[in-house]
Design an enzyme around this catalytic site. Sequence first.
Site, mmCIF file in Angstrom:
data_model
loop_
_atom_site.group_PDB
_atom_site.id
_atom_site.type_symbol
_atom_site.label_atom_id
_atom_site.label_comp_id
_atom_site.label_asym_id
_atom_site.label_seq_id
_atom_site.Cartn_x
_atom_site.Cartn_y
_atom_site.Cartn_z
ATOM 1 N N TYR A 116 1.615 -11.424 -5.978
ATOM 2 C CA TYR A 116 2.502 -11.766 -7.091
ATOM 3 C C TYR A 116 3.950 -11.783 -6.652
ATOM 4 C CZ TYR A 116 4.119 -6.891 -7.712
ATOM 5 O OH TYR A 116 4.695 -5.652 -7.535
ATOM 6 N N ARG A 137 8.739 -15.666 0.520
ATOM 7 C CA ARG A 137 7.935 -14.430 0.577
ATOM 8 C C ARG A 137 6.542 -14.698 0.014
ATOM 9 N NH1 ARG A 137 10.093 -8.999 -2.232
ATOM 10 N NH2 ARG A 137 9.604 -10.187 -4.113
ATOM 11 N N ARG A 158 -19.523 -11.970 -7.940
ATOM 12 C CA ARG A 158 -18.950 -10.829 -7.221
ATOM 13 C C ARG A 158 -19.566 -10.658 -5.831
ATOM 14 N NH1 ARG A 158 -19.579 -5.475 -6.020
ATOM 15 N NH2 ARG A 158 -17.635 -4.319 -5.854
ATOM 16 N N HIS A 196 -17.806 -9.241 -1.879
ATOM 17 C CA HIS A 196 -16.553 -8.908 -1.193
ATOM 18 C C HIS A 196 -16.048 -10.071 -0.332
ATOM 19 C CE1 HIS A 196 -17.721 -4.911 -2.419
ATOM 20 N NE2 HIS A 196 -16.605 -4.395 -1.952
ATOM 21 N N LYS A 248 2.921 -8.216 -1.053
ATOM 22 C CA LYS A 248 3.145 -7.944 -2.481
ATOM 23 C C LYS A 248 1.818 -8.152 -3.215
ATOM 24 C CE LYS A 248 6.913 -8.533 -5.806
ATOM 25 N NZ LYS A 248 7.123 -7.113 -6.027
ATOM 26 N N GLU A 279 10.179 3.652 0.787
ATOM 27 C CA GLU A 279 10.774 2.918 -0.342
ATOM 28 C C GLU A 279 10.401 3.631 -1.634
ATOM 29 O OE1 GLU A 279 9.025 -1.007 -0.887
ATOM 30 O OE2 GLU A 279 7.053 -0.283 -0.304
ATOM 31 N N LEU A 337 7.880 -3.035 1.281
ATOM 32 C CA LEU A 337 8.001 -4.420 0.846
ATOM 33 C C LEU A 337 9.376 -4.960 1.274
ATOM 34 C CD1 LEU A 337 6.448 -6.521 -1.056
ATOM 35 C CD2 LEU A 337 8.328 -6.033 -2.624
#
Length: 285
Positions: free
Chosen positions: A34, A53, A101, A103, A148, A180, A204
Amino acid sequence: MTTQTVYLNGEYIPLAEAKVSVLDRGFIFGDGVYEVIPVYNRKPFRLEQHLQRLQSNLDAIRITNPFAKQQWSEIFERVINANEPAHQSLYMQITRGVAKRDHAFPEKITPTVFVMVNPLQETDDNAFNKGISAITLDDIRWQYCNIKAIALLPNVLLKQTAIDDGAQEAILIRNGEVTEGSASNIFIVREGVIKTPPKTSFLLPGITRDLVVELAKNNGLAIEETGFTGTELQSADEIWITSSTKEVMPVLRLDDKPVGNGKPGPVTCKMFDIFQNYKNQLKQA
Ligand code: PDD
């Protein structure tokens, strides 16, 4: 209240109508990335850097970017203009998409793309002078904190521990070194020199962080991208955090003790002014 318009998979629709499948890999695995982009006077701030990014994050998790920069820009503009406030925080996420579903990556899958905006509270003088309180916590996250990722459970738990302690942010320490905040980057000032940890996979690469480093250098402030320990943090003269939604925000209490004299220090005030001037120029452009 007017209806909030969002973008979901090619459609501009009211928030209440935006629905994704329970089989979306974002829901099942947290398999996505995101961005949060501040928008001032309907203009996305540092858009180019956020899109860069995003591209690095998509590459890191092996999702093909569904759009070129110009297309992203057009989608953002439509969502921004379909909603009321002039200052917004734009949230966008891409997940790997919907599949049975498993992995392993499915062979053929279309990414889910979602964009929404919320009102953005700018950091005004009042908020700046009030600052925030923070506590230090062990950095329990994984080793790819430079991505992110939407899977934010550790960050959520760390932030909530800070809130439960009467603070607003958790500052994280891994093997003795400060990394951070749970949702922000960190800067300290010691003997007039600004320090922020270098960009590694343990934090990040914040867009606001990079801008603050750039602005500090351009304005002749002494700044080093260098690691520091929890002990150095505890005895710092000044501390601030940065993020797209908090801008430059002083930490005035750390682990229940005042930082400096408990008021924003001179270097923090200078950096805040430089940041606000830069932002205001863009706002008026
Ligand atoms: N978070 N580090 C972490 C862990 C973050 O979640 C964020 C921002 C930052 C600052 O990055 P930037 O300056 O690019 O916003 C650093 C956003 C605001 C969020 O998750 O809401």
